[in-house]
Design an enzyme around this catalytic site. Sequence first.
Site, short mmCIF file in Angstrom:
data_model
loop_
_atom_site.label_atom_id
_atom_site.label_comp_id
_atom_site.label_asym_id
_atom_site.label_seq_id
_atom_site.Cartn_x
_atom_site.Cartn_y
_atom_site.Cartn_z
N LYS A 92 16.42 28.28 -48.03
CA LYS A 92 15.05 28.96 -47.86
C LYS A 92 14.82 29.48 -49.45
O LYS A 92 15.62 30.20 -49.75
CB LYS A 92 15.44 30.24 -46.86
CG LYS A 92 13.96 31.07 -46.66
CD LYS A 92 13.26 30.49 -45.61
CE LYS A 92 11.82 31.20 -45.58
NZ LYS A 92 10.72 30.26 -44.92
N LYS A 111 18.95 23.01 -54.85
CA LYS A 111 19.87 23.52 -55.99
C LYS A 111 20.72 22.50 -55.96
O LYS A 111 21.12 21.74 -55.20
CB LYS A 111 20.47 24.72 -55.62
CG LYS A 111 19.38 25.85 -55.43
CD LYS A 111 20.25 27.30 -55.14
CE LYS A 111 19.44 28.64 -55.21
NZ LYS A 111 20.03 29.88 -54.95
N LEU A 142 13.53 32.47 -51.47
CA LEU A 142 13.06 33.76 -51.37
C LEU A 142 12.10 34.31 -52.31
O LEU A 142 12.26 33.74 -53.81
CB LEU A 142 14.17 34.74 -51.35
CG LEU A 142 15.34 34.35 -50.28
CD1 LEU A 142 16.55 35.28 -50.71
CD2 LEU A 142 14.82 34.72 -49.11
N ARG A 163 34.43 35.77 -63.65
CA ARG A 163 34.96 36.37 -64.96
C ARG A 163 34.40 37.91 -65.30
O ARG A 163 33.76 38.32 -64.42
CB ARG A 163 33.92 35.60 -66.08
CG ARG A 163 32.77 35.60 -65.83
CD ARG A 163 31.73 35.05 -66.91
NE ARG A 163 30.41 35.37 -66.81
CZ ARG A 163 29.60 34.75 -66.13
NH1 ARG A 163 29.87 33.63 -65.38
NH2 ARG A 163 28.19 35.07 -65.79
N GLU A 166 27.12 37.80 -56.41
CA GLU A 166 25.81 37.86 -56.49
C GLU A 166 25.09 37.43 -55.53
O GLU A 166 25.11 36.42 -54.81
CB GLU A 166 25.15 36.66 -57.57
CG GLU A 166 25.93 36.86 -59.07
CD GLU A 166 25.09 35.66 -60.05
OE1 GLU A 166 25.48 36.05 -61.14
OE2 GLU A 166 24.35 34.83 -59.45
N VAL A 225 29.02 40.18 -68.85
CA VAL A 225 28.36 41.02 -69.99
C VAL A 225 27.91 42.46 -69.64
O VAL A 225 28.47 43.45 -70.54
CB VAL A 225 27.24 40.11 -70.65
CG1 VAL A 225 26.34 40.94 -71.72
CG2 VAL A 225 27.40 38.98 -70.87
N GLY A 229 20.40 28.94 -62.84
CA GLY A 229 18.88 28.48 -62.81
C GLY A 229 18.98 27.06 -63.15
O GLY A 229 17.44 26.70 -62.90
N HIS A 246 17.89 40.92 -57.90
CA HIS A 246 19.23 40.31 -58.06
C HIS A 246 19.97 41.67 -58.15
O HIS A 246 20.20 42.07 -59.03
CB HIS A 246 19.04 39.66 -59.49
CG HIS A 246 20.58 38.98 -59.78
ND1 HIS A 246 20.54 37.73 -60.02
CD2 HIS A 246 21.52 39.75 -59.97
CE1 HIS A 246 22.05 37.60 -60.34
NE2 HIS A 246 22.57 38.78 -60.55
N LYS A 272 19.91 37.54 -68.55
CA LYS A 272 19.68 39.12 -68.45
C LYS A 272 19.30 39.86 -69.49
O LYS A 272 19.89 39.53 -70.58
CB LYS A 272 20.72 39.55 -67.75
CG LYS A 272 21.14 38.83 -66.29
CD LYS A 272 22.51 39.42 -65.76
CE LYS A 272 22.80 38.52 -64.52
NZ LYS A 272 24.29 38.71 -64.20
C1 MV4 Z 1 17.19 31.47 -55.49
C2 MV4 Z 1 15.95 32.14 -55.78
C3 MV4 Z 1 15.10 32.28 -54.63
N1 MV4 Z 1 15.63 31.69 -53.45
N2 MV4 Z 1 17.72 31.17 -54.42
C4 MV4 Z 1 18.20 31.55 -60.33
C5 MV4 Z 1 19.42 31.30 -60.84
C6 MV4 Z 1 20.72 31.29 -59.71
N3 MV4 Z 1 21.91 31.98 -60.16
C7 MV4 Z 1 20.05 31.63 -58.49
N4 MV4 Z 1 18.47 31.76 -58.78
C8 MV4 Z 1 17.60 31.78 -57.79
N5 MV4 Z 1 18.25 31.47 -56.59
C9 MV4 Z 1 16.75 31.38 -53.16
N6 MV4 Z 1 17.18 30.92 -52.05
C10 MV4 Z 1 15.55 32.60 -56.86
C11 MV4 Z 1 16.44 32.43 -58.04
C12 MV4 Z 1 15.92 32.70 -59.33
C13 MV4 Z 1 16.60 34.00 -59.87
C14 MV4 Z 1 17.65 34.50 -59.21
C15 MV4 Z 1 18.09 35.81 -59.90
C16 MV4 Z 1 17.57 36.18 -61.26
C17 MV4 Z 1 16.50 35.58 -61.72
C18 MV4 Z 1 15.80 34.52 -60.99
C19 MV4 Z 1 14.62 33.79 -61.52
C20 MV4 Z 1 14.14 32.91 -61.19
C21 MV4 Z 1 14.63 32.17 -59.88
#
Ligand code: MV4
Length: 451
Positions: free
Chosen positions: A201, A158, A203, A291, A275, A294, A165, A208, A237
């Site tokens: 890692k 990341k 997931l 913030r 989050e 929505v 994302g 969410h 979302k």
């Molecule tokens: C992740 C994940 C899986 N594992 N982190 C996507 C946006 C960002 N806010 C964090 N995101 C993710 N982080 C780990 N370690 C999967 C996502 C992710 C995701 C997270 C929340 C809502 C929708 C998503 C869609 C794809 C991937």
Amino acid sequence: MFNKVLIANRGEIALRVLRACKELGISTVAVHSTADADAMHVRLADESVCIGPPPARDSYLNIPSVLAACEITGADAVHPGYGFLSENARFADILAAHRIAFIGPSAEHIRIMGDKIEAKRTAARLGIPVVPGSEGAVDNDIEAMRIAKEIGFPVLVKAAAGGGGRGMKVAQTPDELPMAMSTARAEARSAFGDDQLYIEKYLGKPRHIEIQVLGDGRGDAVHLGERDCSLQRRHQKIWEEAPSPALNDEARGRIGAIVADAIAKLGYAGVGTVEFLYENGEFYFIEMNTRLQVEHPVTEMITGIDLVNEQLRVASGSPLSMSQDDISFNGHAVECRINAEDPATFTPSPGTIRYFHPPGGLGVRVDSAIYHGYNIPPHYDSLIGKLIVHGRNRVECMMRLRRALDEFVVDGVRSTVPLFRRLVDDVDIANGMYNIHWLEKYLSRSQDMTE
Ligand code: MV4
């Protein structure tokens, strides 16, 4: 309390903030681009100032223009809404230098949470469970491989400056890691001008789940429960609900207490959202949003607390209007984001509203700034309204939502209302059985059926 608040936003959120100000007897200033001269927030505000041409960077994101509008009107505070300048630490600093209140947390807290590495380090220090991964930035492939082997594949690379994302790359196996690192670094450098990376890692099938918090900036904080925002498309979302169908009271109380305690220790001021990814009964912090969001109305519907009113109170130096013991969760709420988009392809559909009939009745709330004859400009996001429905339990909420969607008429442009009519009748949705990947899979299945 403030005398005059300038609302540095547009659309439904500008109206939402305006309503909270009116109820407190605060006068309001709308700012708008030339494309928004006929917008509802301009019509309903006590005063308005045109701050530039249609592109957001020249109007709603233009700090000197917004500041000039404050000076001209004598506003003593700015509410940034969401998006635009809402998480801009430099804007918060500049307002402070001009003795104008920023209705939000300190510039320092915005800055910390804007750097995802710093945010995670801070969360961990405050006792919040985080996703296993690197302690800080990962500088090279050798270090990346050492950490990845320690936590186990698959891993996710990341960007520190990322969020929402952008700039994420999965490495399923060790041989995929160098490519994930170099692609993520190149993307981060070009998108954010900051190529710092970290590793987590990966997931596979999480939900969410985000916790709403409220702090007074002086060591007092509460949590207002969670929202399940797993139904997303391309990190947008589309459906949010509270409480999460996946949590019981024990899990909610446990994570809520941890988060409220952390936010209190941080001395955080105003509303915020912590989050998490939630998988196999465990919470993993990913980010914090500094913030108003929505989807804040679903929390308002189950707690009866006006989050914008609380923001105004805290920013003007008042204590919170409640303690944790005063907060209880009542029933169930779902929010559907109504976008001016094709419901199958999600292509934006700007244009003139030829007929608008929002639903009503018990437990139905519509936050929208559109009206009959309104022309949706093509320059901004396509959110034209939010339908929020409350019921005494999830079943009642879903029945009421189905009824409200049946009543909803938006003519002249395409809208996502028909998509929600399908979702509310889906068996997985009815059972609350979905994760962050459900919606995209559902949409690709629908695509196959029309081919
Ligand atoms: C992740 C994940 C899986 N594992 N982190 C996507 C946006 C960002 N806010 C964090 N995101 C993710 N982080 C780990 N370690 C999967 C996502 C992710 C995701 C997270 C929340 C809502 C929708 C998503 C869609 C794809 C991937």
